[in-house]
Motif scaffolding. Structure first.
Motif, PDB file in Angstrom:
ATOM      1  N   CYS A 187       0.825  -1.209   0.000  1.00 52.86           N
ATOM      2  CA  CYS A 187       0.000   0.000   0.000  1.00 52.86           C
ATOM      3  C   CYS A 187       0.858   1.257   0.000  1.00 52.86           C
ATOM      4  CB  CYS A 187      -0.942   0.002   1.198  1.00 52.86           C
ATOM      5  SG  CYS A 187      -0.124  -0.071   2.820  1.00 52.86           S
ATOM      6  N   LEU A 188       1.904   1.277   0.829  1.00 50.48           N
ATOM      7  CA  LEU A 188       2.776   2.448   0.880  1.00 50.48           C
ATOM      8  C   LEU A 188       3.530   2.610  -0.434  1.00 50.48           C
ATOM      9  CD1 LEU A 188       3.841   4.762   2.638  1.00 50.48           C
ATOM     10  CD2 LEU A 188       5.630   3.215   3.459  1.00 50.48           C
ATOM     11  N   SER A 189       3.993   1.503  -0.987  1.00 48.21           N
ATOM     12  CA  SER A 189       4.703   1.554  -2.264  1.00 48.21           C
ATOM     13  C   SER A 189       3.819   2.116  -3.366  1.00 48.21           C
ATOM     14  CB  SER A 189       5.176   0.150  -2.642  1.00 48.21           C
ATOM     15  OG  SER A 189       5.830   0.152  -3.891  1.00 48.21           O
ATOM     16  N   ALA A 190       2.560   1.662  -3.416  1.00 46.98           N
ATOM     17  CA  ALA A 190       1.639   2.129  -4.460  1.00 46.98           C
ATOM     18  C   ALA A 190       1.340   3.616  -4.309  1.00 46.98           C
ATOM     19  CB  ALA A 190       0.343   1.324  -4.407  1.00 46.98           C
ATOM     20  N   ALA A 191       1.108   4.073  -3.070  1.00 48.95           N
ATOM     21  CA  ALA A 191       0.783   5.482  -2.845  1.00 48.95           C
ATOM     22  C   ALA A 191       1.952   6.388  -3.194  1.00 48.95           C
ATOM     23  CB  ALA A 191       0.363   5.696  -1.392  1.00 48.95           C
ATOM     24  N   VAL A 192       3.164   5.983  -2.814  1.00 49.01           N
ATOM     25  CA  VAL A 192       4.340   6.807  -3.105  1.00 49.01           C
ATOM     26  C   VAL A 192       4.657   6.793  -4.597  1.00 49.01           C
ATOM     27  CG1 VAL A 192       6.824   7.038  -2.725  1.00 49.01           C
ATOM     28  CG2 VAL A 192       5.305   6.588  -0.793  1.00 49.01           C
ATOM     29  N   GLU A 193       4.542   5.637  -5.226  1.00 49.54           N
ATOM     30  CA  GLU A 193       4.794   5.549  -6.668  1.00 49.54           C
ATOM     31  C   GLU A 193       3.821   6.432  -7.445  1.00 49.54           C
ATOM     32  OE1 GLU A 193       4.512   2.225 -10.249  1.00 49.54           O
ATOM     33  OE2 GLU A 193       4.919   1.557  -8.197  1.00 49.54           O
ATOM     34  N   GLN A 194       2.560   6.381  -7.068  1.00 50.58           N
ATOM     35  CA  GLN A 194       1.572   7.224  -7.725  1.00 50.58           C
ATOM     36  C   GLN A 194       1.867   8.697  -7.496  1.00 50.58           C
ATOM     37  OE1 GLN A 194      -2.542   6.197  -7.077  1.00 50.58           O
ATOM     38  NE2 GLN A 194      -3.179   8.339  -7.116  1.00 50.58           N
ATOM     39  N   THR A 195       2.231   9.043  -6.273  1.00 56.33           N
ATOM     40  CA  THR A 195       2.572  10.429  -5.951  1.00 56.33           C
ATOM     41  C   THR A 195       3.747  10.899  -6.791  1.00 56.33           C
ATOM     42  OG1 THR A 195       1.726  10.202  -3.690  1.00 56.33           O
ATOM     43  CG2 THR A 195       3.347  11.938  -4.078  1.00 56.33           C
ATOM     44  N   ARG A 196       4.756  10.058  -6.905  1.00 60.46           N
ATOM     45  CA  ARG A 196       5.928  10.399  -7.717  1.00 60.46           C
ATOM     46  C   ARG A 196       5.549  10.652  -9.171  1.00 60.46           C
ATOM     47  NH1 ARG A 196       9.087   5.302  -8.798  1.00 60.46           N
ATOM     48  NH2 ARG A 196       7.470   5.204 -10.426  1.00 60.46           N
ATOM     49  N   ASP A 197       4.686   9.812  -9.724  1.00 59.70           N
ATOM     50  CA  ASP A 197       4.364   9.894 -11.149  1.00 59.70           C
ATOM     51  C   ASP A 197       3.322  10.948 -11.481  1.00 59.70           C
ATOM     52  OD1 ASP A 197       6.145   7.844 -11.518  1.00 59.70           O
ATOM     53  OD2 ASP A 197       4.616   6.282 -11.762  1.00 59.70           O
ATOM     54  N   GLU A 198       2.349  11.141 -10.591  1.00 58.98           N
ATOM     55  CA  GLU A 198       1.193  11.974 -10.920  1.00 58.98           C
ATOM     56  C   GLU A 198       1.117  13.281 -10.134  1.00 58.98           C
ATOM     57  OE1 GLU A 198      -0.241  10.883 -13.397  1.00 58.98           O
ATOM     58  OE2 GLU A 198      -0.238   8.695 -13.395  1.00 58.98           O
ATOM     59  N   ALA A 199       1.946  13.458  -9.114  1.00 66.00           N
ATOM     60  CA  ALA A 199       1.814  14.597  -8.182  1.00 66.00           C
ATOM     61  C   ALA A 199       0.402  14.625  -7.596  1.00 66.00           C
ATOM     62  CB  ALA A 199       2.145  15.928  -8.853  1.00 66.00           C
ATOM     63  N   TYR A 200      -0.176  13.442  -7.437  1.00 67.61           N
ATOM     64  CA  TYR A 200      -1.563  13.316  -6.975  1.00 67.61           C
ATOM     65  C   TYR A 200      -1.743  11.964  -6.293  1.00 67.61           C
ATOM     66  CZ  TYR A 200      -6.488  12.071  -7.087  1.00 67.61           C
ATOM     67  OH  TYR A 200      -7.740  11.634  -6.722  1.00 67.61           O
ATOM     68  N   ALA A 201      -2.505  11.957  -5.224  1.00 68.76           N
ATOM     69  CA  ALA A 201      -3.073  10.744  -4.619  1.00 68.76           C
ATOM     70  C   ALA A 201      -4.372  11.185  -3.972  1.00 68.76           C
ATOM     71  CB  ALA A 201      -2.122  10.132  -3.588  1.00 68.76           C
ATOM     72  N   HIS A 202      -5.358  10.319  -3.937  1.00 65.14           N
ATOM     73  CA  HIS A 202      -6.643  10.797  -3.399  1.00 65.14           C
ATOM     74  C   HIS A 202      -6.630  10.782  -1.877  1.00 65.14           C
ATOM     75  CE1 HIS A 202      -8.699   7.104  -2.096  1.00 65.14           C
ATOM     76  NE2 HIS A 202      -8.450   6.514  -3.250  1.00 65.14           N
ATOM     77  N   HIS A 203      -7.684  11.312  -1.264  1.00 61.43           N
ATOM     78  CA  HIS A 203      -7.640  11.658   0.151  1.00 61.43           C
ATOM     79  C   HIS A 203      -7.452  10.457   1.071  1.00 61.43           C
ATOM     80  CE1 HIS A 203     -11.893  10.660  -0.495  1.00 61.43           C
ATOM     81  NE2 HIS A 203     -12.024  10.499   0.800  1.00 61.43           N
ATOM     82  N   ILE A 204      -7.947   9.286   0.702  1.00 63.48           N
ATOM     83  CA  ILE A 204      -7.779   8.129   1.574  1.00 63.48           C
ATOM     84  C   ILE A 204      -6.357   7.580   1.465  1.00 63.48           C
ATOM     85  CG2 ILE A 204      -8.552   5.773   2.049  1.00 63.48           C
ATOM     86  CD1 ILE A 204     -10.416   7.947   3.070  1.00 63.48           C
ATOM     87  N   GLN A 205      -5.766   7.635   0.292  1.00 59.34           N
ATOM     88  CA  GLN A 205      -4.352   7.264   0.179  1.00 59.34           C
ATOM     89  C   GLN A 205      -3.491   8.187   1.046  1.00 59.34           C
ATOM     90  OE1 GLN A 205      -4.498   7.661  -4.141  1.00 59.34           O
ATOM     91  NE2 GLN A 205      -3.779   5.546  -4.341  1.00 59.34           N
ATOM     92  N   ARG A 206      -3.819   9.467   1.057  1.00 57.39           N
ATOM     93  CA  ARG A 206      -3.050  10.418   1.856  1.00 57.39           C
ATOM     94  C   ARG A 206      -3.307  10.226   3.347  1.00 57.39           C
ATOM     95  NH1 ARG A 206      -3.098  16.168  -1.583  1.00 57.39           N
ATOM     96  NH2 ARG A 206      -3.726  15.260  -3.573  1.00 57.39           N
ATOM     97  N   LEU A 207      -4.568  10.035   3.715  1.00 54.20           N
ATOM     98  CA  LEU A 207      -4.919   9.973   5.128  1.00 54.20           C
ATOM     99  C   LEU A 207      -4.619   8.609   5.745  1.00 54.20           C
ATOM    100  CD1 LEU A 207      -6.296  11.350   7.602  1.00 54.20           C
ATOM    101  CD2 LEU A 207      -8.472  10.454   6.737  1.00 54.20           C
ATOM    102  N   MET A 208      -5.030   7.541   5.076  1.00 53.13           N
ATOM    103  CA  MET A 208      -5.017   6.229   5.708  1.00 53.13           C
ATOM    104  C   MET A 208      -3.860   5.328   5.274  1.00 53.13           C
ATOM    105  SD  MET A 208      -7.393   6.766   7.761  1.00 53.13           S
ATOM    106  CE  MET A 208      -7.260   5.179   8.569  1.00 53.13           C
TER     107      MET A 208
END
Length: 511
Positions: free
Chosen positions: A349-370
């Protein structure tokens, strides 16, 4: 008749034709100042996509103002005379034009407000009236309340705007349909995500500049797909309302590997720089509900994010003052783990959220919060470092909105001003709301021992080390009673395993 020009400052998140400073200006007399400056681009190491979005949108907005007859003095980042700061550019343009006053719309950051107040020119700061609640209104609502809960403020905003109201009652008889908006992701996703815009020549020039100047920053610059003008932002809104809004409510908390956007709008990147108006957005969503295109839980949930949460966190930021981002009520001090900067981790889960953040400069609110927020809080990370990370890596992050979300909602570092309890969970929540756990090296079902989900271990470790603070919290009593019912040997094992995990984290080992 007074003919001396005044300088009208327009910042990179104020790209709105009706922004307060422009409404107060005289086109025949005044000079608009816009500038790409090193100080603003690098006071934190912003994601390259964020810098490119803002610079490209600024250049296009300046061109629109010129077409409308404004005298615009625009400084590009690589201009040889660029002073490198907003105050420096205002002073340079004052010397160039003979202007003796500055009119500006209040920035959304205490740091920049302080710089303008210290300028050796008279500066008139006008409140940013693109928001629904003024500072005076929010302060009046907050005065004398023991708890500043968003839900009650949100109801005032519904009454003020008339959105989803039938007379003086909420449409459908309820103010909040959040209980309907917590479904795990479905097996099929019938939305393609936000529109992806091909960079035009203006944007391509900015991309080359950002690549040359900020290529070493965390984040992938290309492919770059954000819209960079009001027309493209409107297309993104229209696409969301048409294709994603109907299912947004049900699945807004869901996370799914391989589907980075699900039914989210991703319009905060446009809204927060001024390319979209909050009330226009909400009216479009309300209209979709009234036409039968979207269910009430979807429309209400989305509108609540705009006129409820967004307005509320802005109110908190200005109410609490300049020290708010530096608060650390829990005294947490661990360094931000290397995994947040892309170091390999076995946590799916952490890998997916960080990878998405790196690529898109975006993650939705539950990825950020939880995910990223939850892990940092459980691991005892310094909230100042968490705040710095969120401000850096997301294209929609400006301090007025990012700091309350991070310091208050995510990290509980404000001591409970925003959240009545810490937003912490074990791995069970992530397993319920995502499919990340299916491919994870750790077992979400395993509570202790080799291969146990780190969230399971750290959850109890967090509760124990902060028991003095939270034991009397009525919303956390069940958690502590569950802990007490555990066998003593198991409790000891949980804490020892958590300590071993944190030791690996501190040593910089892969976790």
């Amino acid at each position: 008749m007074v003919t001396t020009p005044r300088l009208i400052l327009i910042l990179g998140d104020q790209l709105t034709q009706t922004v307060a400073a422009l409404k107060a200006a005289d086109k025949a007399r005044d000079v608009v100042v816009m500038a790409e400056v090193a100080d603003e681009a690098s006071y934190v190491q912003h994601h390259p996509k964020k810098i490119a979005l803002i610079f490209a949108a600024m250049r296009k907005f300046a061109a629109r103002l010129r077409e409308a007859g404004w005298d615009v003095r625009y400084t590009e980042l690589d201009d040889t005379e660029n002073s490198g700061s907003i105050p420096g550019e205002l002073l340079r343009r004052a010397g160039e034009t003979g202007a003796q006053r500055v009119i500006a719309t209040e920035p959304g950051e205490w740091r920049l407000i302080g710089l303008l107040n210290d300028l050796p020119l008279p500066v008139t700061l006008l409140e940013d009236d693109r928001f629904i609640a003024s500072h005076k209104e929010f302060d009046a609502w907050a005065k004398g309340r023991k708890a500043l809960r968003m839900e009650y403020f949100y109801r005032e905003m519904r009454r003020k705007t008339g959105l989803l109201m039938d007379g003086d009652q909420p449409t459908g008889g309820q103010w909040n349909y959040d209980h309907d908006n917590r479904k795990p992701a479905p097996g099929d996703i019938d939305a393609d995500g936000p529109p992806r815009f091909t960079p035009d020549p203006v944007t391509e020039e900015v991309l080359d500049l950002v690549e040359a100047r900020f290529g070493n920053s965390f984040g992938t610059l290309r492919p770059f797909w954000f819209g960079t003008d009001a027309e493209q932002a409107q297309q993104a809104l229209d696409a969301f309302v048409t294709h994603a809004l109907p299912r947004f409510g049900d699945y807004q908390d869901a996370m799914l590997a391989g589907h980075r956007f699900l039914y989210h709008s991703v319009i905060s990147v446009y809204l927060n720089i001024g390319l979209l108006d909050p009330l226009d957005i909400c009216r479009a969503v309300e209209d979709a509900y009234r036409r039968g295109h979207a269910p009430l839980n979807a429309a209400e949930g989305f509108i609540r994010q705009i006129i409820g949460w967004r307005e509320y966190v802005r109110g908190i930021y200005f109410l609490e003052g300049p020290d708010y981002p530096s608060r650390n009520a829990l005294g947490q001090s661990r360094d931000l783990p290397a995994a947040y900067w892309g170091a390999p981790t076995d946590m799916a889960c952490l890998s997916a959220a960080v990878e998405q953040t790196r690529d898109e400069a975006y993650a939705h609110h539950i990825q950020r919060l939880m995910v990223t927020g939850n892990f940092a809080l459980l691991a005892g990370v310094d909230p100042g470092q968490v705040h710095d990370w969120y401000l850096r890596v997301y294209a929609d992050a400006f301090e007025w909105v990012e700091a309350p979300n991070t310091v208050g909602m995510s990290q509980f570092a404000d001591g409970g001003i925003i959240a009545s309890k810490p937003y912490v969970s074990s791995g069970a929540y992530i397993d319920r709301m995502s499919d990340y756990c299916k491919t994870c090296a750790y077992s979400v079902k395993q509570k202790t021992g080799q291969g146990a989900c780190p969230f399971n271990l750290l959850y109890w470790h967090f509760l124990v080390r902060h028991r003095d603070r939270f034991d009397g919290n009525p919303r956390m009593g069940n958690m502590y009673r569950t802990w007490e019912r555990m066998d003593a040997a198991r409790r000891d094992t949980v804490l020892k395993d958590a300590e071993a995990f944190l030791a690996k984290l501190d040593a910089g080992q892969r976790v």
